[in-house]
Design an enzyme around this catalytic site. Structure first.
Site, PDB file in Angstrom:
ATOM      1  N   GLU A   1       0.874  -1.174   0.000  1.00 35.77           N
ATOM      2  CA  GLU A   1       0.000   0.000   0.000  1.00 35.77           C
ATOM      3  C   GLU A   1       0.908   1.219   0.000  1.00 35.77           C
ATOM      4  O   GLU A   1       1.936   1.243   0.689  1.00 35.77           O
ATOM      5  CB  GLU A   1      -0.902   0.010   1.236  1.00 35.77           C
ATOM      6  CG  GLU A   1      -1.775   1.251   1.371  1.00 35.77           C
ATOM      7  CD  GLU A   1      -2.588   1.273   2.653  1.00 35.77           C
ATOM      8  OE1 GLU A   1      -2.749   2.368   3.243  1.00 35.77           O
ATOM      9  OE2 GLU A   1      -3.063   0.200   3.087  1.00 35.77           O
TER      10      GLU A   1
ATOM     11  N   GLU B   1      -1.739  11.318   4.170  1.00 29.09           N
ATOM     12  CA  GLU B   1      -2.753  11.097   5.193  1.00 29.09           C
ATOM     13  C   GLU B   1      -2.635  12.216   6.222  1.00 29.09           C
ATOM     14  O   GLU B   1      -1.524  12.638   6.559  1.00 29.09           O
ATOM     15  CB  GLU B   1      -2.560   9.750   5.894  1.00 29.09           C
ATOM     16  CG  GLU B   1      -2.816   8.539   5.035  1.00 29.09           C
ATOM     17  CD  GLU B   1      -2.581   7.248   5.803  1.00 29.09           C
ATOM     18  OE1 GLU B   1      -3.562   6.586   6.177  1.00 29.09           O
ATOM     19  OE2 GLU B   1      -1.403   6.919   6.041  1.00 29.09           O
TER      20      GLU B   1
END
Length: 663
Positions: free
Chosen positions: A136, A141
């Site tokens: 991933e 974020e």
């Protein structure tokens, strides 16, 4: 409307891109009035999404809005289908998938306690296994309670303990928060390196070497995601300070690739004489394309364009395209393999897919798939149990249709079969689908053990055919596996490949698998799977194919079950897979006694021989503590309460294992 400041940032970005000669291969500028569903798919639902999140993702206009030249993902506090919050999560899966490139988005963040906006990438296919094995990439974020900091992270597998492994970096604004204005978040991803940028400022670099031997699965297609989560393990839940609604505004998303990273799209495994196969490249302004094909294939349409249609013959080879863009000229190559095993699903690993079950003229039969570690090829085989006979022996059949044979091409049939009693007959036939003339019509008497049978033949005409097993001679059960029909010249490509000297042994503190490969053609990797019952298997690791004769794989000892089962999943190009035979290994002999059990602070053991090494593991085999002991006791007060195993190696290198409970 985009501001002058936005334009300045944009021009800076464009200059940076073209100075490094990136081709813009995909973008969404969000200039319309609704989400472009040719590029994005909303994901819908709740259930925590693996992180105990609180929102329900919808595709409603209340959560997804395109206006003012922006995408707006809106998180709301509302009761909806059992959830207290709603939001949106969008992805480009199967609509935008890339290996390597520059990926960027210009975003203005929502910031408040309990919010978790993200711009990230996931693998298009779980090529190396489920999360985290296939990786991933988190481009950005943000945790709403820390509005001036964002994270760039990769997630993968710790190859030492088979647990998730993450490598993360942070970027902090010198002033203000990420909700004050738009910022450009991007990565540059190449085969061994991923770099993170904010407003074209490099702040993190991660390489395959920097992972210290942990898996680097970032060499396959990934797709993009945008979402705003509410709550979850990391940000925690909203509180009274969190004001809804909250919006993540996305000005644009853009993808760039260098010439050498652009791939020819289309199937790499083709059946003989397949017509109308499409291959394509990205259509870029002022680009030129010149295609060439292997012998026996012809271009039907599309030469000198980004997309062409091909009719295939019988010969494998490379498609090449000389592509010229503003970044220069590159010759792109894609290998195309013409399948030698022209019938599909030969070992019934996909149950009866591609096979047809026939019962005519009053004939009755049970057609079933058997799961068994004693299957001669792979893990499954097919059985036909005849309960009532028809008029003819061919009234009960297991057949495969749609196979094309070529004039004067030698073919071979090989299959394995057995019956419930010796001497029972079946027929193997290859029949012309146009006039029902037989190319092959041979009867075999089976035994109660698996035997391999073969037939060689050369068709007198080119024709579509049906590949038959006729089971209507007598009542009984007839079983089949590895039913291969293919060109004799390509017998070395029979699937599954044979793992020679496949062994599973217990060593000092691990189980070791080893195998040799005589003909490693088009194999990409070997996945190792383990089972407690010989039927239900789980992934435990992967070994990449490296064109070598011998491979090994080690995994920690796991007990107290008496027997463990192992197999190897063989992965080919285009995600074709087959399985090895199943091997079992016995648990080490236990010749020790332990007490007390359960234990609190000290565990005592008795061994008939001198002890040279002692260690303790959890029940998954992960070593927690090694010990030295001279008095047959082990202090365990530092262990948390739970179930453990003590491993004791004696002077003759014999291992004993016992399970105990720490109170």
């Amino acid at each position: 409307m985009k501001t002058m400041f936005s334009l300045a940032v944009l021009l800076g970005t464009v200059f940076n891109v073209y100075s490094q000669c990136w081709n813009k291969v995909w973008s969404d500028e969000f200039n319309g009035t609704s989400l472009d569903l040719t590029k994005w798919t909303p994901q819908i639902g709740n259930g925590g999404w693996g992180n105990n999140e609180l929102q329900y993702y919808t595709d409603r206009a209340e959560n997804i809005e395109v206006s003012d030249g922006m995408l707006k993902i809106i998180a709301r506090a509302e009761n909806y289908k059992g959830a207290q919050y709603t939001s949106a999560r969008l992805r480009t899966l199967q609509k935008g998938d890339w290996t390597y490139g520059k990926f960027e988005a210009r975003i203005k963040m929502p910031v408040a306690k309990g919010l978790w906006p993200a711009f990230w990438m996931m693998p298009t296919e779980s090529y190396y296994g489920s999360f985290p094995r296939s990786g991933e990439i988190d481009i950005m974020e943000l945790i709403g309670s820390n509005p001036s900091q964002v994270y760039g992270t990769i997630h993968t597998l710790n190859t030492t303990n088979n647990l998730p492994y993450s490598s993360s970096s942070q970027f902090n604004l010198s002033s203000g928060t990420f909700s004050d204005d738009f910022h450009v978040f991007s990565i540059e991803w190449s085969p061994d390196t991923i770099k993170w940028f904010i407003d074209n400022q490099l702040y993190s670099t991660k390489t395959s070497a920097s992972l210290n031997g942990n898996l680097w699965p970032f060499n396959r297609d990934f797709h993009l995601l945008l979402n705003v989560a509410v709550g979850g393990n990391w940000p925690g839940s909203p509180n009274s300070s969190t004001i809804f609604s909250q919006t993540m505004a996305v000005d644009y998303v853009r993808v760039y690739q260098r010439n050498e990273s652009i791939k020819i799209q289309g199937s790499a495994l083709i059946e003989p004489h397949t017509e109308g196969v499409v291959y394509k490249l990205l259509q870029m302004p002022n680009a030129t394309y010149t295609w060439s094909m292997p012998v026996g294939a012809s271009i039907v349409s599309g030469q000198n364009s980004s997309e062409m249609t091909v009719n295939w013959g019988m010969t494998s080879g490379n498609i090449t395209c000389k592509m010229t863009t503003g970044c220069g000229t590159t010759t792109l190559v894609k290998h195309i393999e013409i399948s030698s095993n022209i019938n599909k699903n030969p070992s019934f690993e996909d149950n009866f897919v591609n096979w047809t079950k026939i019962a005519l003229n009053g004939a009755l039969a049970d057609f079933k798939i058997i799961n068994s570690p004693t299957s001669p090829e792979g893990f499954q085989y097919a059985c036909v149990k005849t309960n009532a006979l028809g008029v003819y022996s061919w009234d009960l059949q297991l057949i495969q249709q749609g196979i094309n044979l070529s004039l004067n091409e030698p073919y071979t049939i090989k299959f394995k079969a057995k019956a419930d009693s010796a001497g029972k007959r079946i027929r193997c036939a290859v029949v012309n689908s146009l006039n029902y003339a037989s190319f092959v019509n041979q009867i075999f008497e089976l035994t109660t053990d698996w035997q391999e049978y073969s037939i060689h033949f050369t068709p007198s005409v080119s024709a579509p055919v049906t590949f038959n097993f006729d089971c209507g001679f007598t009542k009984g059960e007839f079983c089949f596996d590895n039913a291969f029909l293919g060109k004799t010249a390509n017998l070395n490509m029979i699937l599954p490949i044979e793992l020679v000297d496949f062994q599973v042994l217990n060593t000092q503190n691990e189980t070791q698998l080893s195998w040799r490969v005589e003909k490693e053609k088009d194999v990409i990797a070997y996945e190792i799977e383990r089972s407690e019952d010989g039927i239900n298997f789980e992934y435990i690791g992967i070994v990449k194919a490296q064109s070598q004769k011998k491979y090994t794989f080690s995994t920690p000892l796991i007990f107290p079950l008496k027997t463990r089962f192992f197999r190897v999943k063989i992965i080919y190009y285009e995600n074709m897979t087959t399985f090895s035979e199943v091997k079992s290994v016995e648990a080490p002999h236990t010749a020790i006694k332990i007490h007390p059990n359960p234990a609190t602070d000290v565990l005592y053991f008795e061994s008939p021989k001198a002890v040279q090494q002692v260690w303790i593991s959890d029940v998954r085999g992960r070593i927690t503590h090694p010990f030295k002991t001279n008095n047959n006791e082990v202090t365990i007060s530092m262990l948390q309460s739970g179930i453990y195993q003590i491993h004791i190696m004696d002077e003759n290198n014999q291992l004993s294992v016992e399970r105990f409970v720490k109170e």
